[in-house]
Scaffold this motif. Sequence first.
Motif, PDB file in Angstrom:
ATOM      1  N   CYS A   9       0.851  -1.199   0.000  1.00  0.00           N
ATOM      2  CA  CYS A   9       0.000   0.000   0.000  1.00  0.00           C
ATOM      3  C   CYS A   9       0.883   1.246   0.000  1.00  0.00           C
ATOM      4  O   CYS A   9       1.734   1.422   0.857  1.00  0.00           O
ATOM      5  CB  CYS A   9      -0.928   0.007   1.215  1.00  0.00           C
ATOM      6  N   MET A  10       0.662   2.123  -1.012  1.00  0.00           N
ATOM      7  CA  MET A  10       1.495   3.330  -1.110  1.00  0.00           C
ATOM      8  C   MET A  10       0.718   4.571  -0.659  1.00  0.00           C
ATOM      9  O   MET A  10       1.107   5.692  -0.976  1.00  0.00           O
ATOM     10  CB  MET A  10       2.017   3.467  -2.543  1.00  0.00           C
ATOM     11  N   HIS A  11      -0.394   4.339   0.024  1.00  0.00           N
ATOM     12  CA  HIS A  11      -1.180   5.420   0.658  1.00  0.00           C
ATOM     13  C   HIS A  11      -1.696   6.457  -0.339  1.00  0.00           C
ATOM     14  O   HIS A  11      -1.861   7.618   0.012  1.00  0.00           O
ATOM     15  CB  HIS A  11      -0.360   6.133   1.753  1.00  0.00           C
ATOM     16  N   CYS A  12      -1.943   6.042  -1.565  1.00  0.00           N
ATOM     17  CA  CYS A  12      -2.346   7.024  -2.576  1.00  0.00           C
ATOM     18  C   CYS A  12      -3.791   7.495  -2.378  1.00  0.00           C
ATOM     19  O   CYS A  12      -4.147   8.590  -2.803  1.00  0.00           O
ATOM     20  CB  CYS A  12      -2.186   6.432  -3.970  1.00  0.00           C
ATOM     21  N   GLY A  13      -4.618   6.661  -1.775  1.00  0.00           N
ATOM     22  CA  GLY A  13      -6.010   7.055  -1.509  1.00  0.00           C
ATOM     23  C   GLY A  13      -6.954   6.869  -2.688  1.00  0.00           C
ATOM     24  O   GLY A  13      -8.115   7.280  -2.630  1.00  0.00           O
ATOM     25  N   MET A  14      -6.464   6.221  -3.764  1.00  0.00           N
ATOM     26  CA  MET A  14      -7.340   6.010  -4.934  1.00  0.00           C
ATOM     27  C   MET A  14      -8.552   5.153  -4.568  1.00  0.00           C
ATOM     28  O   MET A  14      -9.583   5.180  -5.232  1.00  0.00           O
ATOM     29  CB  MET A  14      -6.569   5.288  -6.050  1.00  0.00           C
ATOM     30  N   CYS A  15      -8.399   4.351  -3.533  1.00  0.00           N
ATOM     31  CA  CYS A  15      -9.483   3.438  -3.138  1.00  0.00           C
ATOM     32  C   CYS A  15     -10.593   4.157  -2.358  1.00  0.00           C
ATOM     33  O   CYS A  15     -11.714   3.667  -2.277  1.00  0.00           O
ATOM     34  CB  CYS A  15      -8.917   2.315  -2.277  1.00  0.00           C
ATOM     35  N   ARG A  33      -7.449   2.568   3.256  1.00  0.00           N
ATOM     36  CA  ARG A  33      -6.101   3.051   3.577  1.00  0.00           C
ATOM     37  C   ARG A  33      -5.904   3.102   5.087  1.00  0.00           C
ATOM     38  O   ARG A  33      -4.869   2.665   5.598  1.00  0.00           O
ATOM     39  CB  ARG A  33      -5.909   4.445   2.962  1.00  0.00           C
ATOM     40  N   ILE A  36      -5.649  -0.481   6.480  1.00  0.00           N
ATOM     41  CA  ILE A  36      -4.338  -1.087   6.202  1.00  0.00           C
ATOM     42  C   ILE A  36      -3.284  -0.473   7.122  1.00  0.00           C
ATOM     43  O   ILE A  36      -2.403  -1.174   7.632  1.00  0.00           O
ATOM     44  CB  ILE A  36      -3.970  -0.932   4.705  1.00  0.00           C
ATOM     45  N   CYS A  70      -7.461  -0.280  -6.662  1.00  0.00           N
ATOM     46  CA  CYS A  70      -6.082  -0.084  -6.219  1.00  0.00           C
ATOM     47  C   CYS A  70      -5.063  -0.213  -7.359  1.00  0.00           C
ATOM     48  O   CYS A  70      -4.944  -1.267  -7.975  1.00  0.00           O
ATOM     49  CB  CYS A  70      -5.757  -1.112  -5.135  1.00  0.00           C
ATOM     50  N   PRO A  71      -4.293   0.845  -7.646  1.00  0.00           N
ATOM     51  CA  PRO A  71      -3.299   0.755  -8.728  1.00  0.00           C
ATOM     52  C   PRO A  71      -2.101  -0.111  -8.336  1.00  0.00           C
ATOM     53  O   PRO A  71      -1.347  -0.547  -9.201  1.00  0.00           O
ATOM     54  CB  PRO A  71      -2.859   2.216  -8.929  1.00  0.00           C
ATOM     55  N   ALA A  72      -1.923  -0.365  -7.026  1.00  0.00           N
ATOM     56  CA  ALA A  72      -0.769  -1.160  -6.581  1.00  0.00           C
ATOM     57  C   ALA A  72      -1.138  -2.642  -6.414  1.00  0.00           C
ATOM     58  O   ALA A  72      -0.318  -3.432  -5.935  1.00  0.00           O
ATOM     59  CB  ALA A  72      -0.243  -0.608  -5.257  1.00  0.00           C
TER      60      ALA A  72
HETATM   61  S1  SF4 Z   1      -5.510   2.423  -3.613  1.00  0.00           S
HETATM   62 FE1  SF4 Z   1      -4.231   0.722  -2.929  1.00  0.00          FE
HETATM   63  S2  SF4 Z   1      -2.203   1.608  -2.640  1.00  0.00           S
HETATM   64 FE2  SF4 Z   1      -3.648   3.333  -2.713  1.00  0.00          FE
HETATM   65  S3  SF4 Z   1      -4.215   3.676  -0.549  1.00  0.00           S
HETATM   66 FE3  SF4 Z   1      -5.745   2.274  -1.372  1.00  0.00          FE
HETATM   67  S4  SF4 Z   1      -4.956   0.240  -0.881  1.00  0.00           S
HETATM   68 FE4  SF4 Z   1      -3.231   1.670  -0.648  1.00  0.00          FE
END
Ligand code: SF4
Length: 420
Positions: A9-15, A33, A36, A70-72
């Motif tokens: 998880c890179m904490h991008c917040g896309m989710c 986020r 996690i 999630c892009p990751a």
């Molecule tokens: S989209 Fe994925 S990588 Fe980004 S905060 Fe959410 S779980 Fe983490």
Amino acid sequence: MDYSVVQQCMHCGMCLPTCPTYGLTNRERHGPRGRIALMRAIADKALPLEQAFGHEMDFCLGCLACQSACPADVDYAQLFEAARASVQEQSRRPWLIRAYRRLTLGWLFRSPRAMRAFGRVMERTQRWGLFEAVVASPLMGLVSKKWERLIGMTPTMERAFSHQLIAEVERPKGKTRYRVGMLTGCIQDIAYASINRATVDVLLENDCEVITPAVQSCCGSIHGHNGEVAWAKESARKTIDAFPIERLDAIISNAGGCGSHLRHYGRLLAQDSEYAERARQWDAKVRDIHEWLVDIDFRKPTASLPSQRVTYHESCHLCHGQRITSQPRTVLASIPGLEIVSLTESNVCCGSAGVYSITQPEASDALLKTKVQHLLDTDADVVATSNPGCDLQLKRGLDEAGSSMRVCAPVTLLAEAYRA
Ligand code: SF4
Ligand code: SF4
């Protein structure tokens, strides 16, 4: 918990915009986020595993919308199950909850015979009006609101269960092109047996020989989602044992929630020296019914159903857990007579999510209210969905809204079209 998954998880917040519980509260801890981050802090021993974390994981629907966004490629399903298992191992729930879990998860859902006996008792009491009489009686005043809700949400049992509707081996009229195994489920076996029958009919129409073991264990999805890993593994082993995997081209699931779990037996049994290899073979053959039909270029029905508007609600574990989105729509679009209308936020959870509608009634009702409004906006005659939990939840919501919209499975409509 696999720490490397948490680290992804890179904490991008896309989710965040896709998470229904974050949408309800706008609080970081109620989104993926934040959850996690809590898991990571606990794994790093920066935070103790307390009841508050258990409540947080209970508030998560496990709908996996975050995983799709999630892009990751964070495998949130794995984190969710591991987190619930840790909570189950390390925290002590009130005795009544423990007793209830033991009775349902530990006994009823582990014994197909007990489940059928329960189903038969319920079917009789529902048919004779006794169940309704109890629900309407002053006796209900003696139980808590949660229990009252649980009793009120009991699905209507079918008169004939799957083993009474489906023979262990059924062959197509013409040449057999494929041999498949058919999973009948646990609740689906007793409350949605006619969907199982429709699924077999559709498979036969498409030149599949269908093997349906008369006694099947629960797939263990409900155990896995509720942190009962040992019971989930036991159910997986029993389910694998029930099918001649090597002789089958595919193993067919018609319930989104079960299918999502059934595809991961390899991971669940990876450390089991006796079952690990068979579990991997199993995973490679599990197919959702819509996915299988599209894969084999299913026969398009020629007869028309009566003209009707149909919309489609996506089960979370079918669209996010299994990434199956276009195939059910392809099945519906192939049926003459149906006008397919799109549903706003079709892939957002309806609030059913296993036992969520009982354990988190306010959040569940809020999600259901939005879902029902979107359904009513379509002006559809029918909403198709392919998960028993969604079916039950949508029926309840539409009923409470005074709507007569029919709820059924896409495969039921396809079977009706073949019969027409
Ligand atoms: S989209 Fe994925 S990588 Fe980004 S905060 Fe959410 S779980 Fe983490
Ligand atoms: S599983 Fe659903 S409710 Fe839970 S964090 Fe992901 S999107 Fe939110």
